[in-house]
Design an enzyme around this catalytic site. Structure first.
Site, PDB file in Angstrom:
ATOM      1  CG  ASP A 376      -8.013   3.919  12.444  1.00 24.55           C
ATOM      2  OD1 ASP A 376      -7.948   3.100  11.498  1.00 24.55           O
ATOM      3  OD2 ASP A 376      -7.171   4.811  12.617  1.00 24.55           O
ATOM      4  CB  VAL A 377     -10.413  -0.686   9.700  1.00 22.95           C
ATOM      5  CG1 VAL A 377     -11.902  -0.462   9.572  1.00 22.95           C
ATOM      6  CG2 VAL A 377      -9.637   0.057   8.628  1.00 22.95           C
ATOM      7  CE1 TYR A 469      -8.832   0.812  -3.490  1.00 19.86           C
ATOM      8  CE2 TYR A 469      -8.587  -0.150  -5.691  1.00 19.86           C
ATOM      9  CZ  TYR A 469      -9.388   0.255  -4.634  1.00 19.86           C
ATOM     10  OH  TYR A 469     -10.748   0.090  -4.708  1.00 19.86           O
ATOM     11  CB  THR A 504     -16.767   6.394  -4.294  1.00 22.25           C
ATOM     12  OG1 THR A 504     -15.645   5.728  -4.896  1.00 22.25           O
ATOM     13  CG2 THR A 504     -17.987   5.485  -4.335  1.00 22.25           C
TER      14      THR A 504
END
Length: 607
Positions: A376-377, A469, A504
């Protein structure tokens, strides 16, 4: 084990002396024909290259030109371009005649002035299998212009005296091959004399001088002009800080080779013979040989284009043999990039939260050069452990591709988005990049490697309905730009990836899964910019970007003008986003669809 034989072969009325390296298994092998540059002899480190090629299974013929070293020819130290090209043709003919070598798999290898000779020779011999030219001379005019004017005057005066004296039957008037700045020598840059003489062992048959008449011939010799006529693969090993054979004209000529590959090194002309620069260049040369003249080919089999070369491709950091750590590797851009990197010979570390998906990808790619890690980043400790496991498995880490990212689902305005969702996107998309890079950075610096961070065209395009984002990607862009400047002092590099719309899951809402945002995309983005591309196309651009140590990777390229003109276009696109009637109506619908629970509480504040 390899045998080294002392051999001779005829060239004109004299003989050239050479070393012949032969692998002991007796099979007919590809043969690399090698010779030095300006006034150089084979003892000046050509044995180091030949030993590496021979250890990989290649025969090598390393010869001295006539008038130099152990070879015949009078007067001594006469550097005749015509005679040296004749020596090359004689050496190739001799290599093809040996019973231990395969006559259809002859490779030419030249350095410095010899690098120009191999271009000229290959342009006239279509049967040559491949060419390697390092620190290569391509243009006599460019090399002459690199000399100081006072040096040129001194050298030309001696050249005229030598020509006149030769017609009167006198011994040659000599000029130093390498000397200090301002002296009467052919190479007088600050690094020339110490760099050149550092290559000479104590017992070498070497003299630091040549007949001065050569200076009148060099202006007319421009072998770089023949690159377009070379049919075989050519590896151009170009030194960025070359004081003898300037890189700029060399690259111009190299880009005209139909099957040329260019490697650009941050070194000077004499650096690549010794130490770490030598290791880098010889590793690239061995990889080139393995691709285009592999040992496993059947004797007499013509070497085909096993790896097609793109014209004008400059690869400063070939990926074969490197270890690449990829976050967000379970699908989309990350998975496609892992496949491309693996196919190019890299070790790939697949890092993602979903262990099942990356384990399946690792099995599909093959286990020898892959490692799947559940990470998990947002967890710094887990990232540090993953990097340690990478180094334990592969012995180091060369490249990190910080690619993990998410978007708000469903899309929402700043007024209606769930605060936890907003912060989660920033945590993954921005801080996750920081944590990933931070964990890997000591190893990247040690390896003089490369970092690539995934931003987006949203780094500079209005991010309405996708604010967390967009703000994260703008932050990633700034992070990557700063990192590149800072890593330069360590010999490492960084770049920023700007993908447009890609097929994606993260782009699903804008391509049908949400009617409102799909329509908004159609209005806000012109049809050319609103089309989605396949992840494999991004992967190809990513790998090219890594191998070129590119500062920016924009894909598709049609976004480049919008990035370059963002200062002009952003006010216009912002005004459209603010005032377009249908966009305003759709924004209202999007907020209504969020329902009362998604909205911030009302306030009586006049703000």
């Amino acid at each position: 084990m390899t045998d080294r034989l002392d051999v001779t072969f005829p060239s004109g009325p004299d003989e050239c002396h050479a070393w012949l390296y032969l692998p002991e298994d007796g099979d007919r092998r590809p043969v690399v024909v090698m010779a030095h540059g300006l006034g150089g002899v084979r003892e000046m480190r050509l044995d180091a290259y030949a030993e590496r090629f021979a250890a990989a299974g290649y025969a090598c013929l390393v010869f001295d030109y006539r008038h130099f070293g152990a070879s015949g020819g009078q007067p001594r130290q006469l550097l005749s371009i015509g005679r040296q090209l004749q020596d090359w043709r004689a050496a190739v003919a001799y290599a093809r005649s040996r019973p231990e070598t395969d006559p259809r798999r002859v490779v030419l290898w030249g350095t410095s002035f010899g690098g120009g000779h191999v271009l000229a020779t290959a342009a006239q011999d279509p049967a040559v299998a491949a060419v390697i030219a390092q620190g290569l001379f391509t243009d006599g005019v460019a090399s002459a212009l690199a000399m100081r004017p006072d040096t040129s005057v001194k050298v030309m005066a001696r050249a005229v005296r030598d020509v006149v004296g030769a017609r009167l039957g006198r011994p040659p008037v000599m000029v130093a091959t390498a000397g200090p700045p301002g002296s009467a020598a052919l190479m007088t840059a600050a690094d020339a004399e110490p760099g050149y003489l550092a290559l000479v062992p104590d017992d070498a048959p070497f003299s630091n001088q040549v007949a001065a008449r050569f200076a009148l011939d060099i202006l007319r010799y421009r072998p770089g002009r023949r690159t377009a006529k070379i049919a075989c693969p050519v590896l151009f090993c170009v030194c960025e800080h070359d004081s003898v054979a300037p890189a700029r004209p060399t690259l111009r000529h190299a880009r005209r080779a139909p099957r040329g590959e260019i490697r650009l090194y941050p070194d000077g002309h004499f650096d690549i013979y010794l130490g770490e620069p030598f290791e880098r260049v010889v590793t690239d040369q061995l990889a080139f040989l393995a691709r285009h003249v592999p040992i496993g080919s059947a004797p007499g089999e013509a070497p085909g284009p096993t790896t097609p070369c793109k014209r004008s491709e400059v690869l400063t950091y070939p990926i074969a043999g490197k270890t690449v750590f990829i976050t967000g590797a379970a699908g989309g851009i990350g998975a496609a990039t892992a496949r491309t990197l693996h196919s190019r010979g890299a070790n790939v570390v697949l890092a993602d939260r979903g262990i099942d998906a990356i384990s399946a990808l690792a099995r599909d790619l093959g286990g020898d050069r892959t490692l799947a890690l559940s990470v998990d980043v947002t967890d710094s400790a887990a990232l540090a452990d993953a990097v340690d496991r990478t180094v334990d498995r592969f012995g180091g880490l060369d490249v990190v591709f910080a690619n993990a990212g998410i978007a708000a689902d469903p899309p929402a305005t700043i007024a209606t988005i769930d605060p936890a969702m907003f912060e989660r996107v920033v945590e993954v998309d921005l801080l996750g990049v920081w944590r990933t890079v931070r964990a890997a950075l000591p190893h990247i610096i040690a390896a003089r490697g490369h970092v690539l961070v995934t931003a987006s065209v949203y780094a500079y395009f209005n991010g309405m309905t996708n604010a967390p984002y967009a703000m994260s990607k703008a932050g990633v862009e700034q992070f990557g730009r700063a990192l590149r400047a800072e890593l330069g002092i360590h010999g490492a590099s960084a770049g920023v990836l700007y993908p447009g719309w890609v097929h994606t899951p993260i782009a699903g809402a804008a391509f049908g899964s949400n009617d409102i945002t799909t329509r908004m995309r159609e209005i806000a983005f012109p049809s050319l910019l609103g089309k989605a591309i396949a992840p494999t196309r991004v992967a190809d651009a990513v790998v090219r970007g890594i191998e070129n140590r590119s500062a920016r990777v924009m894909v598709p390229r049609r976004w480049v003008p919008f990035s370059a003109l963002r200062g002009v276009l952003n006010p216009v696109t912002d005004l459209i986003a603010e005032r377009h009637p249908e966009l305003r109506r759709l924004l209202g619908r999007l907020e209504e669809s969020a329902g009362p629970t998604g909205k911030f509480p009302q306030t009586n504040s006049p703000r």
